[in-house]
Design a protein around this motif. Sequence first.
Motif, PDB file in Angstrom:
ATOM      1  N   SER A 168      69.178  52.840  34.329  1.00  0.00           N
ATOM      2  CA  SER A 168      67.859  52.763  33.701  1.00  0.00           C
ATOM      3  C   SER A 168      66.839  53.653  34.397  1.00  0.00           C
ATOM      4  CB  SER A 168      67.356  51.317  33.693  1.00  0.00           C
ATOM      5  OG  SER A 168      68.228  50.491  32.945  1.00  0.00           O
ATOM      6  N   ALA A 169      67.105  54.028  35.646  1.00  0.00           N
ATOM      7  CA  ALA A 169      66.269  54.979  36.384  1.00  0.00           C
ATOM      8  C   ALA A 169      67.185  56.004  37.030  1.00  0.00           C
ATOM      9  CB  ALA A 169      65.424  54.273  37.437  1.00  0.00           C
ATOM     10  N   ASP A 170      66.698  57.235  37.124  1.00  0.00           N
ATOM     11  CA  ASP A 170      67.492  58.305  37.723  1.00  0.00           C
ATOM     12  C   ASP A 170      67.334  58.345  39.234  1.00  0.00           C
ATOM     13  OD1 ASP A 170      68.355  59.588  35.156  1.00  0.00           O
ATOM     14  OD2 ASP A 170      66.191  59.782  34.927  1.00  0.00           O
ATOM     15  N   LEU A 171      66.181  57.885  39.721  1.00  0.00           N
ATOM     16  CA  LEU A 171      65.917  57.918  41.162  1.00  0.00           C
ATOM     17  C   LEU A 171      64.934  56.809  41.491  1.00  0.00           C
ATOM     18  CD1 LEU A 171      65.430  60.877  43.516  1.00  0.00           C
ATOM     19  CD2 LEU A 171      63.504  59.289  43.292  1.00  0.00           C
ATOM     20  N   ALA A 172      65.089  56.224  42.666  1.00  0.00           N
ATOM     21  CA  ALA A 172      64.150  55.205  43.134  1.00  0.00           C
ATOM     22  C   ALA A 172      63.639  55.584  44.513  1.00  0.00           C
ATOM     23  CB  ALA A 172      64.822  53.836  43.196  1.00  0.00           C
ATOM     24  N   LEU A 173      62.338  55.412  44.727  1.00  0.00           N
ATOM     25  CA  LEU A 173      61.775  55.435  46.064  1.00  0.00           C
ATOM     26  C   LEU A 173      61.729  53.996  46.541  1.00  0.00           C
ATOM     27  CD1 LEU A 173      58.794  57.967  45.954  1.00  0.00           C
ATOM     28  CD2 LEU A 173      61.177  58.363  46.574  1.00  0.00           C
ATOM     29  N   THR A 174      62.350  53.738  47.678  1.00  0.00           N
ATOM     30  CA  THR A 174      62.492  52.372  48.159  1.00  0.00           C
ATOM     31  C   THR A 174      62.258  52.348  49.661  1.00  0.00           C
ATOM     32  OG1 THR A 174      63.974  50.456  48.186  1.00  0.00           O
ATOM     33  CG2 THR A 174      64.991  52.614  48.509  1.00  0.00           C
ATOM     34  N   TYR A 175      62.310  51.168  50.248  1.00  0.00           N
ATOM     35  CA  TYR A 175      62.178  51.069  51.699  1.00  0.00           C
ATOM     36  C   TYR A 175      62.857  49.806  52.204  1.00  0.00           C
ATOM     37  CZ  TYR A 175      58.490  47.575  50.911  1.00  0.00           C
ATOM     38  OH  TYR A 175      57.798  46.452  50.530  1.00  0.00           O
ATOM     39  N   THR A 176      63.184  49.821  53.491  1.00  0.00           N
ATOM     40  CA  THR A 176      63.630  48.620  54.181  1.00  0.00           C
ATOM     41  C   THR A 176      62.677  48.378  55.334  1.00  0.00           C
ATOM     42  OG1 THR A 176      65.126  49.908  55.583  1.00  0.00           O
ATOM     43  CG2 THR A 176      66.053  48.939  53.582  1.00  0.00           C
ATOM     44  N   LEU A 177      62.495  47.134  55.707  1.00  0.00           N
ATOM     45  CA  LEU A 177      61.636  46.766  56.837  1.00  0.00           C
ATOM     46  C   LEU A 177      62.500  46.476  58.057  1.00  0.00           C
ATOM     47  CD1 LEU A 177      58.797  44.463  55.495  1.00  0.00           C
ATOM     48  CD2 LEU A 177      58.512  46.383  57.032  1.00  0.00           C
ATOM     49  N   GLY A 178      62.055  46.924  59.220  1.00  0.00           N
ATOM     50  CA  GLY A 178      62.853  46.718  60.417  1.00  0.00           C
ATOM     51  C   GLY A 178      63.942  47.766  60.508  1.00  0.00           C
ATOM     52  N   GLU A 179      65.163  47.315  60.709  1.00  0.00           N
ATOM     53  CA  GLU A 179      66.288  48.241  60.832  1.00  0.00           C
ATOM     54  C   GLU A 179      66.670  48.807  59.466  1.00  0.00           C
ATOM     55  OE1 GLU A 179      67.704  49.373  63.630  1.00  0.00           O
ATOM     56  OE2 GLU A 179      66.105  48.263  64.628  1.00  0.00           O
ATOM     57  N   PRO A 180      67.058  50.113  59.428  1.00  0.00           N
ATOM     58  CA  PRO A 180      67.530  50.675  58.148  1.00  0.00           C
ATOM     59  C   PRO A 180      68.728  49.892  57.651  1.00  0.00           C
ATOM     60  CG  PRO A 180      67.172  52.397  59.777  1.00  0.00           C
ATOM     61  CD  PRO A 180      67.051  51.090  60.509  1.00  0.00           C
ATOM     62  N   ARG A 181      68.783  49.671  56.341  1.00  0.00           N
ATOM     63  CA  ARG A 181      69.876  48.893  55.764  1.00  0.00           C
ATOM     64  C   ARG A 181      70.792  49.835  54.986  1.00  0.00           C
ATOM     65  NH1 ARG A 181      67.477  44.341  52.614  1.00  0.00           N
ATOM     66  NH2 ARG A 181      66.863  46.020  51.221  1.00  0.00           N
ATOM     67  N   PRO A 182      72.000  50.097  55.483  1.00  0.00           N
ATOM     68  CA  PRO A 182      72.897  51.020  54.773  1.00  0.00           C
ATOM     69  C   PRO A 182      73.424  50.402  53.482  1.00  0.00           C
ATOM     70  CG  PRO A 182      74.050  49.981  56.597  1.00  0.00           C
ATOM     71  CD  PRO A 182      72.617  49.534  56.692  1.00  0.00           C
ATOM     72  N   LEU A 183      73.910  51.251  52.618  1.00  0.00           N
ATOM     73  CA  LEU A 183      74.543  50.783  51.394  1.00  0.00           C
ATOM     74  C   LEU A 183      75.877  50.138  51.718  1.00  0.00           C
ATOM     75  CD1 LEU A 183      73.918  53.950  49.188  1.00  0.00           C
ATOM     76  CD2 LEU A 183      72.603  51.829  49.165  1.00  0.00           C
ATOM     77  N   THR A 184      76.312  49.235  50.852  1.00  0.00           N
ATOM     78  CA  THR A 184      77.637  48.648  51.018  1.00  0.00           C
ATOM     79  C   THR A 184      78.697  49.706  50.726  1.00  0.00           C
ATOM     80  OG1 THR A 184      77.832  47.967  48.704  1.00  0.00           O
ATOM     81  CG2 THR A 184      76.710  46.442  50.209  1.00  0.00           C
ATOM     82  N   PRO A 185      79.934  49.510  51.206  1.00  0.00           N
ATOM     83  CA  PRO A 185      80.993  50.487  50.922  1.00  0.00           C
ATOM     84  C   PRO A 185      81.151  50.779  49.427  1.00  0.00           C
ATOM     85  CG  PRO A 185      81.714  48.984  52.634  1.00  0.00           C
ATOM     86  CD  PRO A 185      80.406  48.452  52.133  1.00  0.00           C
ATOM     87  N   GLY A 186      81.019  49.735  48.598  1.00  0.00           N
ATOM     88  CA  GLY A 186      81.144  49.950  47.161  1.00  0.00           C
ATOM     89  C   GLY A 186      80.012  50.808  46.622  1.00  0.00           C
ATOM     90  N   GLU A 187      78.789  50.581  47.144  1.00  0.00           N
ATOM     91  CA  GLU A 187      77.637  51.363  46.690  1.00  0.00           C
ATOM     92  C   GLU A 187      77.712  52.804  47.175  1.00  0.00           C
ATOM     93  OE1 GLU A 187      74.067  48.081  46.283  1.00  0.00           O
ATOM     94  OE2 GLU A 187      74.596  48.815  48.278  1.00  0.00           O
ATOM     95  N   GLN A 188      78.276  53.019  48.364  1.00  0.00           N
ATOM     96  CA  GLN A 188      78.358  54.376  48.909  1.00  0.00           C
ATOM     97  C   GLN A 188      79.223  55.288  48.048  1.00  0.00           C
ATOM     98  OE1 GLN A 188      79.665  54.003  52.974  1.00  0.00           O
ATOM     99  NE2 GLN A 188      77.830  52.901  53.592  1.00  0.00           N
ATOM    100  N   ARG A 189      80.134  54.709  47.297  1.00  0.00           N
ATOM    101  CA  ARG A 189      80.975  55.532  46.414  1.00  0.00           C
ATOM    102  C   ARG A 189      80.196  56.033  45.208  1.00  0.00           C
ATOM    103  NH1 ARG A 189      84.840  51.508  47.845  1.00  0.00           N
ATOM    104  NH2 ARG A 189      84.431  50.312  45.957  1.00  0.00           N
ATOM    105  N   ARG A 190      79.095  55.360  44.865  1.00  0.00           N
ATOM    106  CA  ARG A 190      78.348  55.722  43.661  1.00  0.00           C
ATOM    107  C   ARG A 190      76.931  56.201  43.939  1.00  0.00           C
ATOM    108  NH1 ARG A 190      76.705  51.945  40.702  1.00  0.00           N
ATOM    109  NH2 ARG A 190      76.339  53.362  38.979  1.00  0.00           N
ATOM    110  N   LEU A 191      76.339  55.764  45.055  1.00  0.00           N
ATOM    111  CA  LEU A 191      74.929  56.025  45.300  1.00  0.00           C
ATOM    112  C   LEU A 191      74.721  56.894  46.532  1.00  0.00           C
ATOM    113  CD1 LEU A 191      73.437  52.439  44.742  1.00  0.00           C
ATOM    114  CD2 LEU A 191      73.724  54.264  43.057  1.00  0.00           C
ATOM    115  N   ILE A 192      73.611  57.617  46.534  1.00  0.00           N
ATOM    116  CA  ILE A 192      73.177  58.390  47.692  1.00  0.00           C
ATOM    117  C   ILE A 192      71.880  57.788  48.203  1.00  0.00           C
ATOM    118  CG2 ILE A 192      72.243  60.615  48.450  1.00  0.00           C
ATOM    119  CD1 ILE A 192      74.142  61.964  46.504  1.00  0.00           C
TER     120      ILE A 192
END
Length: 297
Positions: free
Chosen positions: A140-164
Amino acid sequence: MIDTGRLRILHQVSLHGSFSRAATAMGLTASAISQQVAALERDVGTAVVIRTSKGVTLTAAGRLLVEAAETVTAELAATRQRIDRLAGGRTPLRIATFGSGGRALLPDALTALLAVHPELELTVLEREPEHSLPLVRDGSADLALTYTLGEPRPLTPGEQRRLIWAPLADDPMYAVLPRRHPLAGRTRLDLSELAGERWVLGCLKTEEHLRRYAAGVGVELDVAAATTDYFFAQALVRAGVGVSLIPRVALAESAEQAVVELGPYRLVRHVAAVTTRRAAALPHLVLLLKLLTGRPG
């Protein structure tokens, strides 16, 4: 065959955590949602959700199906986009962003982007991270600007296959005090020095995180005002309602308030751009990511 409509329903159940909330989001009844999930379980021959009195959680098979649902939905959205380009000669670009990050990062980047790609038809949606990431996942969106608070939160292994996940900036929080506050002349202070103050919150979503941060140095937040607008929060600080923590990108310039760095431990928002690997290969997304990250070329 797995019914794609049932996959979509399971995806909504996973997002909302219950049949009733998924039903409300989709304009269906909870009974209809339950029946479709049960039919999906018959299709695949195994349970896909665990039903409890507090809602539902996904089984391992259910998580695999939700990942497939996101992939299918994103592919259909990409196909719809290509059809629209063929039909109208315009290229839709949909961006979801949290307000303060969009204000700081998007205008200059979009101006430069449109100078190179005037064919783009922009849609910008103001969404908090918990809402913007699902929009990218389902196309539904091509790109998102987002943030995490505190420590950076990496993508899950499943998400890393599809998302940057492309880091953009570290955005530290600063203490903002009324100009006549006894600590207003300091260049740095520890949060513990603000024990006993009344507080103005500029983001309801981060209240729980701020309370944990404050509790870590022995400070209990006595909230005098809570808003969803960092600029309104600073106006209340200038009026003497209380003190606040404000991210750097949302700091206002005013002689009536003092901005003081926190230390030795800083609370930092880690700002990032998130898109799918497929979308990231498109020329206009390649350029936009370069503009947002400050990479040359």
